[in-house]
Design an enzyme around this catalytic site. Structure first.
Site, PDB file in Angstrom:
ATOM      1  N   GLY A  52      11.804  -1.748   9.252  1.00 38.18           N
ATOM      2  CA  GLY A  52      11.662  -0.728  10.289  1.00 38.18           C
ATOM      3  C   GLY A  52      11.736   0.711   9.826  1.00 38.18           C
ATOM      4  CG  LEU A 104       5.267  -9.247   8.330  1.00 36.67           C
ATOM      5  CD1 LEU A 104       6.270  -9.962   7.441  1.00 36.67           C
ATOM      6  CD2 LEU A 104       4.248  -8.504   7.488  1.00 36.67           C
ATOM      7  CG  ASN A 126      -1.484  -2.542  10.992  1.00 35.36           C
ATOM      8  OD1 ASN A 126      -0.249  -2.616  11.020  1.00 35.36           O
ATOM      9  ND2 ASN A 126      -2.189  -3.093  10.025  1.00 35.36           N
ATOM     10  CG  HIS A 155      -3.176  -2.358   4.715  1.00 41.12           C
ATOM     11  ND1 HIS A 155      -2.742  -3.656   4.886  1.00 41.12           N
ATOM     12  CD2 HIS A 155      -3.707  -2.294   3.470  1.00 41.12           C
ATOM     13  CE1 HIS A 155      -3.000  -4.343   3.791  1.00 41.12           C
ATOM     14  NE2 HIS A 155      -3.586  -3.551   2.915  1.00 41.12           N
TER      15      HIS A 155
HETATM   16  C1  GRF Z   1       4.831  -0.914   5.348  1.00 42.42           C
HETATM   17  O1  GRF Z   1       4.559  -0.839   3.985  1.00 42.42           O
HETATM   18  C2  GRF Z   1       3.565  -0.984   6.156  1.00 42.42           C
HETATM   19  O2  GRF Z   1       2.492  -0.321   5.561  1.00 42.42           O
HETATM   20  C3  GRF Z   1       3.275  -2.453   6.208  1.00 42.42           C
HETATM   21  O3  GRF Z   1       4.537  -3.071   6.280  1.00 42.42           O
HETATM   22  C4  GRF Z   1       5.528  -2.216   5.708  1.00 42.42           C
HETATM   23  C5  GRF Z   1       6.577  -2.039   6.767  1.00 42.42           C
HETATM   24  O4  GRF Z   1       7.701  -1.346   6.278  1.00 42.42           O
HETATM   25  N1  GRF Z   1       2.371  -2.779   7.289  1.00 42.42           N
HETATM   26  P1  GRF Z   1       8.839  -0.887   7.298  1.00 42.42           P
HETATM   27  O5  GRF Z   1       9.316  -2.140   8.023  1.00 42.42           O
HETATM   28  O6  GRF Z   1       8.227   0.095   8.240  1.00 42.42           O
HETATM   29  O7  GRF Z   1       9.913  -0.298   6.465  1.00 42.42           O
END
Ligand code: GRF
Length: 199
Positions: free
Chosen positions: A13, A87, A104, A106
């Site tokens: 998060g 996910l 989203n 990435h």
């Molecule tokens: C990030 O690297 C984002 O790009 C990917 O998942 C990761 C999430 O990290 N989709 P966090 O949970 O926001 O720390």
């Protein structure tokens, strides 16, 4: 009225935190507000971050056909859905109901190094294995095609010769925390302009 955001997260998060902090820092001219953080994992640290910020939290079954998630989004009158380390695949019925309103992030320069199964360390390992000189961050709209929706923002990040997946992930993540909140803000502003001109 600020746009009502739902953030969906499965893990740590940190992007959620960056978004919460960003909208707190610009409170006086706020265009958006996180009103719901929902996760398919009841033990997601993202839910703790949200609760600490006094934001409503919810857990839903990420494996159902989208009925639960859609009901949640409608209950909270969500304008924009922000995926931040979520996910699971977003079910079609949610994508169609929220067409153009799900975004989203990435951790690479899409369309390279994206697609089903490309998440977390795997993305950075693939970038390094391909000998790419740069990676980056992509923010995009979510549609039925995994990691292939229209791109809203991209930012390049260099890949160093000595990089491991961890060191590259950390460099990319720092940029995510800058790019994502600002792109969410831009989308919310456009959404508000659109609703003003259509009313
Ligand atoms: C990030 O690297 C984002 O790009 C990917 O998942 C990761 C999430 O990290 N989709 P966090 O949970 O926001 O720390």
């Amino acid at each position: 009225m600020p746009s009502r955001l739902a953030v969906l997260a499965s893990g740590r998060g940190s992007n959620l935190q960056a978004i919460i902090d960003h909208f707190d820092n610009i409170a006086r001219e706020r265009v958006a507000k996180v009103v719901l953080v929902a996760s398919n994992r009841a033990d997601s640290p993202a839910l703790i971050r949200a609760a600490t910020a006094s934001i409503d939290i919810a857990h839903f079954d990420g494996a159902d056909d989208g009925t639960q998630l859609l009901a949640l989004l409608q209950k909270f009158r969500i304008d924009l859905v922000v995926l931040a380390g979520y996910l699971k695949r977003i079910p079609s019925k949610v994508i169609h109901e929220y067409a153009g309103r799900i975004i989203n992030i990435h951790p690479a320069l899409l369309p390279a190094f994206g697609g089903e199964g490309m998440y977390g360390a795997r993305v950075h390992e693939a970038v390094i294995a391909a000998g790419a000189k740069e990676s980056g961050v992509t923010v995009h709209l979510v549609d039925d095609d995994y990691d292939r929706g229209p791109i809203l923002a991209q930012w390049r990040v260099p890949v160093e010769k000595s990089d491991t997946a961890e060191s590259l992930a950390a460099r990319v993540l720092n940029v995510e925390h800058i790019v994502y909140p600002r792109t969410v803000e831009m989308v919310a502003m456009l959404q508000q302009l659109e609703s003003k001109t259509s009313s």
